[in-house]
Design a protein around this motif. Structure first.
Motif, PDB file in Angstrom:
ATOM      1  N   ASN A  97     -60.922  28.447   0.392  1.00  0.00           N
ATOM      2  CA  ASN A  97     -60.718  28.728  -1.031  1.00  0.00           C
ATOM      3  C   ASN A  97     -59.327  29.334   0.363  1.00  0.00           C
ATOM      4  O   ASN A  97     -58.274  29.882  -0.338  1.00  0.00           O
ATOM      5  CB  ASN A  97     -61.123  28.428  -1.974  1.00  0.00           C
ATOM      6  N   ALA A  98     -60.157  30.400   0.327  1.00  0.00           N
ATOM      7  CA  ALA A  98     -58.954  31.587   0.766  1.00  0.00           C
ATOM      8  C   ALA A  98     -58.257  31.180   1.929  1.00  0.00           C
ATOM      9  O   ALA A  98     -56.748  31.346   1.769  1.00  0.00           O
ATOM     10  CB  ALA A  98     -60.812  32.498   0.903  1.00  0.00           C
ATOM     11  N   ALA A  99     -58.665  30.275   2.831  1.00  0.00           N
ATOM     12  CA  ALA A  99     -58.089  29.491   3.563  1.00  0.00           C
ATOM     13  C   ALA A  99     -56.766  28.966   3.139  1.00  0.00           C
ATOM     14  O   ALA A  99     -55.664  29.404   3.247  1.00  0.00           O
ATOM     15  CB  ALA A  99     -58.967  28.801   4.896  1.00  0.00           C
ATOM     16  N   SER A 100     -56.763  28.289   2.516  1.00  0.00           N
ATOM     17  CA  SER A 100     -55.591  27.947   1.461  1.00  0.00           C
ATOM     18  C   SER A 100     -54.899  28.374   0.537  1.00  0.00           C
ATOM     19  O   SER A 100     -53.948  28.664   0.457  1.00  0.00           O
ATOM     20  CB  SER A 100     -56.449  26.556   0.424  1.00  0.00           C
ATOM     21  N   PHE A 101     -55.389  29.410   0.198  1.00  0.00           N
ATOM     22  CA  PHE A 101     -54.345  30.284  -0.669  1.00  0.00           C
ATOM     23  C   PHE A 101     -53.578  30.938   0.556  1.00  0.00           C
ATOM     24  O   PHE A 101     -52.470  31.449  -0.340  1.00  0.00           O
ATOM     25  CB  PHE A 101     -55.863  31.608  -0.775  1.00  0.00           C
ATOM     26  N   LEU A 102     -54.029  31.797   1.930  1.00  0.00           N
ATOM     27  CA  LEU A 102     -53.353  32.311   2.331  1.00  0.00           C
ATOM     28  C   LEU A 102     -52.149  31.451   2.785  1.00  0.00           C
ATOM     29  O   LEU A 102     -51.127  31.664   3.001  1.00  0.00           O
ATOM     30  CB  LEU A 102     -54.376  32.897   3.383  1.00  0.00           C
ATOM     31  N   SER A 103     -52.576  29.775   3.099  1.00  0.00           N
ATOM     32  CA  SER A 103     -51.686  28.931   3.823  1.00  0.00           C
ATOM     33  C   SER A 103     -50.266  28.937   2.316  1.00  0.00           C
ATOM     34  O   SER A 103     -49.034  29.106   2.550  1.00  0.00           O
ATOM     35  CB  SER A 103     -52.090  27.806   4.479  1.00  0.00           C
ATOM     36  N   GLN A 104     -50.436  29.421   1.610  1.00  0.00           N
ATOM     37  CA  GLN A 104     -49.714  28.677   0.287  1.00  0.00           C
ATOM     38  C   GLN A 104     -48.655  29.967   0.222  1.00  0.00           C
ATOM     39  O   GLN A 104     -48.130  30.030  -0.164  1.00  0.00           O
ATOM     40  CB  GLN A 104     -50.365  28.527  -1.417  1.00  0.00           C
ATOM     41  N   VAL A 105     -49.792  31.500   0.183  1.00  0.00           N
ATOM     42  CA  VAL A 105     -49.205  32.720   0.117  1.00  0.00           C
ATOM     43  C   VAL A 105     -47.938  33.341   1.029  1.00  0.00           C
ATOM     44  O   VAL A 105     -46.845  33.935   0.488  1.00  0.00           O
ATOM     45  CB  VAL A 105     -49.736  33.940  -0.078  1.00  0.00           C
TER      46      VAL A 105
END
Lengths: 393, 393
Positions: A97-105
């Motif tokens: 989830n953190a990786a997905s978050f970072l990619s969206q951010v």
């Protein structure tokens, strides 16, 4: 430095600690901007991006966004399933989830290390003795916590609050101290927790963070807050075409708010778009959609989407190239016709489409489920905001 | 094994988990009896000793008392001074208080290692990660905690509850799990916290402790609960003489409760003492006082105190050897006389003595502050329950 705050004001609802913020901006020191998130699977939408764009403006001035993953609390088990606010996640899920978050951010924020930093609050909580945590608890009262809307609402509704939920705001507040936050930019639903951050910073002898809350804009249905369950939002990861199409579907009444909050169009332009009526209102929406798509995907993509949209949709007959629907009879009851067009929809869904005025034949609205349609040499059936068929016998 | 429970029943108010307790007693396994205390300076009185004597009975059957010092929470700072329940103590103070506690406890309990064990709850909390503590919090709801009388009363009175105070019952409850408590014997004010102990044990897959709450008996004033601030209690460390004297000062209406709860006199004897009137009531009180002193100091000491009391005090004239008070006038207003007898007392305290009927001259009660006393050849002035002077000119 008032210029910075003035620029942020376009999407600001409230600033807590504005004077401190002004002084800190004037000091020339790079500020630490707290961007706290939980570890659930993210699906960032235009509403979230409002805050991100404000942070991006500050990054462009040399300030640093600290992306703070609240991983401690997601590791807390709740065997009763009573916790309504946060699910329990495995370390692998948290990382994913953190990786997905970072990619969206990163669609909005700069992530180069000069202006971006990733932290996890387990860094300080894993090392904290229970006695020290209790000392933090001693700094806040039951009444202070119960002042939170969410808790009051739950009690009023006779729903339970587990004790760990009650203490989460304290943890979120202490995070601001631990990471030395100067400023955080949040939705107004986070104001309570972030004010606890100020409380803890002051109690522990640190300068309190400023808190900016941002304007909340309704979803594309023009009514509710953007939410996954209502599917009424425009996701940052939506394709340019979906973004464009969803923006074209908003009610006219939303154009002003969307243009002000989701674009950087000059405010005079926003006012002009909002004042447009008749065919000009459609052009205003096209301008809005192009501006949003430009922001995320660049002017070239926006221009291409604008042209594609114009080419495909026409006012009365729908898009030029339509899927064909071949029927066996020349005259059909409209409900039967809809059933052919939407084989998986229920009767009541089809009746609702009619009731909502979403059905038109050759551009003429049909509301009576028993109306008989002459298909003749072929007609264009519109059923729903963006569904068109060419019907032939 | 019902015999054990029956014997405990004499001073039992309520048993939670009686069936479990019966089974465990029948199993023959030595039980672990939780005796949890905080780390404040102790001054144990007869009321506390009720629980200790019950534990002592169980020790004599081979069961083990675990003296659990709640040291974790006393190390929690409360810089606001808002916490009303527990002061903050230094490690040295905690050790000193613990030593004092143990020495008082040993007046009743056996402290040999077969049946006595000393633990501190910091043993488990110092090693507990914050995430695990939060998992405990997840097992209990806000509503459950707010059901506690003390919290409800505070909220009703508009007084604050600091968050660390709200979570203390959770810690006290988890203690029961961590130390594998089978049984705890407490005052009814601790029932809530100890039921949380059962709750945590069950949640964490351990057998829940039984909880016995004991009869609370009023202080020697016959009204309020025994407390330090009211100075209406008989301390375990009081001298045999003070114990005897204080017991002789209780109202007749207390004889039954004191004899039942604070002695092991047969219940028929208790009933007879309670039924005594006139001079026999005084004898009943002597019997009660001797029984209590016997329990703590042995029969020999009790006999000596009984004789000393009889020798010293007479019904009308007070003790044989009285301190002398020499006054300058032969006739004095009683309030003036009291002022000489009690030079450090305030006027209003002296008037209260008169109002309460505690003042007598030669055995005749005086209530009017303006009454004139003829000292003549000398009178005996009684002022207060156990204060006598011989007054001469």
């Amino acid at each position: 430095m008032n210029a910075v705050i003035d620029r942020l004001r376009r999407t600001t609802e409230l600033i807590v600690g504005a004077e401190d913020l002004r002084e800190r901006l004037e000091s020339g020191r790079p500020l630490r901007i707290k961007y706290g998130v939980d570890c659930t699977a993210p699906d960032l939408h235009l509403g979230h991006a409002v805050n991100l764009w404000m942070m991006r403006q500050l990054q462009d001035l040399g300030h640093r966004v600290v992306f703070l993953l609240g991983d401690l609390t997601t590791r807390v088990g709740d065997p009763t399933g009573r916790s309504e606010t946060r699910p329990v996640l495995s370390p692998a899920q948290i990382d994913a989830n953190a990786a997905s978050f970072l990619s969206q951010v990163s669609l909005v924020l700069r992530t180069d290390p000069e202006v971006f930093e990733v932290r996890r609050n387990s860094e300080w909580y894993d090392a904290m003795p229970v006695a020290e945590l209790l000392s933090l608890f001693a700094q806040v009262t039951h009444a202070q916590l119960m002042a939170r809307d969410m808790f009051r609402d739950r009690v009023a509704a006779g729903r339970e609050i587990a004790l760990h939920e009650l203490v989460y705001p304290v943890l979120q507040g202490y995070d601001s101290f631990a990471m030395q936050s100067d400023l955080t930019i949040v939705g107004s639903d986070q104001l309570f927790n972030e004010q606890l951050g100020r409380h803890f910073q002051q109690r522990l002898g640190a300068p309190p963070q400023a808190v900016i809350t941002t304007t909340i804009t309704p979803g594309i249905d023009g009514r509710a807050k953007q939410s996954k369950s209502l599917n009424n939002y425009i996701g940052l990861t939506d394709s340019p075409r979906d973004k464009f199409g969803k923006l074209m579907s908003i009610p006219d009444s939303l154009v002003e708010a969307y243009a002000r909050v989701y674009t950087e169009l000059p405010l005079e332009t926003v006012a002009a778009l909002a004042a447009a009526t008749g065919p000009a209102a459609r052009d205003a929406k096209l301008r809005l959609a192009a501006a949003v798509v430009t922001r995320y995907h660049g002017a070239g993509t926006a221009k291409a989407e604008l042209e594609a949209f114009r080419r495909t949709f026409t006012e009365r007959t729908g898009p030029a190239e339509l899927p064909e629907l071949v029927v066996g009879q020349e005259r059909m009851v409209v409900l039967e016709l809809l059933r052919v067009a939407h084989p998986s929809a229920s009767n009541s869904e089809l009746r609702r489409l009619l009731r909502q005025g979403a059905v038109a034949v050759d551009g003429v609205r049909v509301e009576d489920p028993a109306a008989v349609i002459s298909v003749g040499g072929g007609v264009v059936l519109k059923s729903g905001a963006r569904t068109w068929h060419r019907v032939r016998v």
